[in-house]
Design a protein around this motif. Structure first.
Motif, short mmCIF file in Angstrom:
data_model
loop_
_atom_site.label_atom_id
_atom_site.label_comp_id
_atom_site.label_asym_id
_atom_site.label_seq_id
_atom_site.Cartn_x
_atom_site.Cartn_y
_atom_site.Cartn_z
N ALA A 1 -39.42 27.20 -14.68
CA ALA A 1 -39.01 28.19 -13.77
C ALA A 1 -40.07 29.59 -13.52
N MET A 2 -41.49 29.18 -14.09
CA MET A 2 -42.21 30.09 -13.28
C MET A 2 -43.01 30.63 -12.14
N LYS B 1 -30.33 31.43 -17.88
CA LYS B 1 -31.05 30.55 -17.44
C LYS B 1 -32.34 30.15 -18.56
N LYS C 1 -40.88 28.58 -9.54
CA LYS C 1 -39.71 29.26 -8.79
C LYS C 1 -39.74 30.79 -8.68
N LEU D 1 -43.06 37.44 -12.85
CA LEU D 1 -42.66 36.81 -14.12
C LEU D 1 -42.33 38.03 -14.18
N ARG E 1 -40.34 23.12 -18.98
CA ARG E 1 -39.41 23.50 -18.44
C ARG E 1 -39.69 25.43 -18.30
N VAL E 2 -40.88 26.00 -18.95
CA VAL E 2 -40.94 27.20 -18.78
C VAL E 2 -41.93 27.40 -17.66
#
Lengths: 233, 233
Positions: free
Chosen positions: B194-195, A209, B197, A199, B190-191
């Motif tokens: 992303a994490m 991004k 991924k 992370l 959204r956050v």
DNA sequence: GTCTATATAGGGATAGAC
DNA sequence: GTCTATCCCTATATAGAC
């Protein structure tokens, strides 16, 4: 202290506290590499090292270190080929020059920032924030080190892996300590510390991004903490 | 079905189900690139493409695509320089050849695997597993695409980013849907996507580390699920 | 369809002027 | 201490034999 109108974020405070300026780092680099560098005047050498390292990071991060030619580098930094070769004896020395500091600085910063904290929750969050803020401050360095790790000569690669491992261990230790103290429930701390690093790494690997999504480093740090706290509760 | 003594893991089952063999993929690559490839016999072409792609992935992933010379590639694959150039018109075509499939396959697999699931929890875990298992199956492809993304010509880079975004969106949608349905608490989806991924990516970027720590793909998948479930509860 | 031999350019490295 | 001019090798790419 006088009242201020501008919002001072925690990250701003961090930046002041570590105060790693380009000049400071390049000065240290110069002193460490005096045998290799032919230039005697420190002021001149530091000024040019800043330019060399700036340009190398910029070009290597956009097209890859191998794809960057020394002519590209000279054009961007304003030095001539001859001038450049007063600072390195071959292209790979550029990696050497850049590589040395990032990870060591990370380790030092992490340890500095968790040292005063005794509560496991605070220790964990302090380490998370220190890593995120530092990588935010020096993202070009971090990105370069990650991407060019495979290009390192064998001896340096070993060092790089060892330091990476140490950072892993810092998180692992915090988790183990917290579990022992009963602050965290018992979890697979090896897997979790690996995930924490994943992370943290994403923050500098995917910088664009997060910028595009308007996610600030503080917000990211808070989400990581939240995720961990809920998992460890 | 006869009883079996060997433990069949879920990952094994997945592997059978997607059944993406090297030959299949290279056959598809051959058909897609018939204009570029001078060889007319499909069987011959596919056999050589397998060798070329295997060697390219192996060498590029260990030293970097730019650092790999075509002589290296010929030595490793058993082809001659002339032979190799029957399949590409220049070195960059190797990237083109390899790049096309990984992400598209990922998208297809993700969608296939979440389609039958209606429960948000199951959908999320299905997507996580599909991504992890696929990257386990084709880790050289995934690693290459990540590392050499910056080397892509502008047009392909755009495609790559778009497909990446689509994968992001798949997770984002699952989260949003789950929140709307009340299955998940409201979070910054959204956050979090992303994490997610970032965690999935770490599995193929740091493959060695996980192997050294004896962490299986199933165990990793389970930890990711656990982390997410506790966060979303 | 595959090979060996070869042309060509591009980039790392250096010599030597200023 | 910095520049220009040049050396030389390596790696891409091709021509042409088999």
């Amino acid at each position: 202290m006088t009242t201020m109108n501008t919002a001072v974020t925690e990250y701003d405070a961090f930046r002041v506290q570590v105060s790693v300026s380009k000049d400071d780092i390049c000065r240290e680099l110069y002193r460490q590499n005096k045998t290799m560098i032919r230039i005697k005047k420190e002021a001149v050498a530091v000024r040019n090292l800043v330019r060399i390292i700036d340009s190398t990071l910029k070009l290597a991060n956009s097209k890859g270190f191998r794809a960057m030619t020394l002519r590209d580098l000279c054009a961007d930094s304003g030095l001539s080929m001859g001038g450049l070769y007063a600072y390195i004896k071959n292209k790979d020395d550029l990696i050497h020059l850049i590589q040395g500091h990032g990870f060591i600085l990370t380790r030092r910063t992490l340890l500095d920032f968790i040292a005063p904290e005794t509560d496991p929750h605070k220790r964990l969050f302090a380490a998370v924030k220190a890593h995120l803020y530092l990588s935010e401050l020096m993202r070009a360095w971090f990105y370069f080190s990650f991407m060019e790790a495979k290009s390192l000569p064998a001896s340096e690669k070993k060092d790089a892996i060892a330091i990476e491992q140490e950072i892993d261990d810092i998180f692992h230790e915090i988790l183990e300590y917290g579990i022992k103290e009963g602050a965290f429930r018992p979890v697979e701390s090896r897997v979790l510390s690996a995930m924490i690093k994943a992370l943290l790494q994403d923050w500098y690997l995917k910088r664009r991004k997060y910028r595009d999504s308007d996610i600030s480093v503080e917000q990211y740090a808070a989400t990581v903490r939240d995720l961990l706290e809920r998992y460890l509760a």
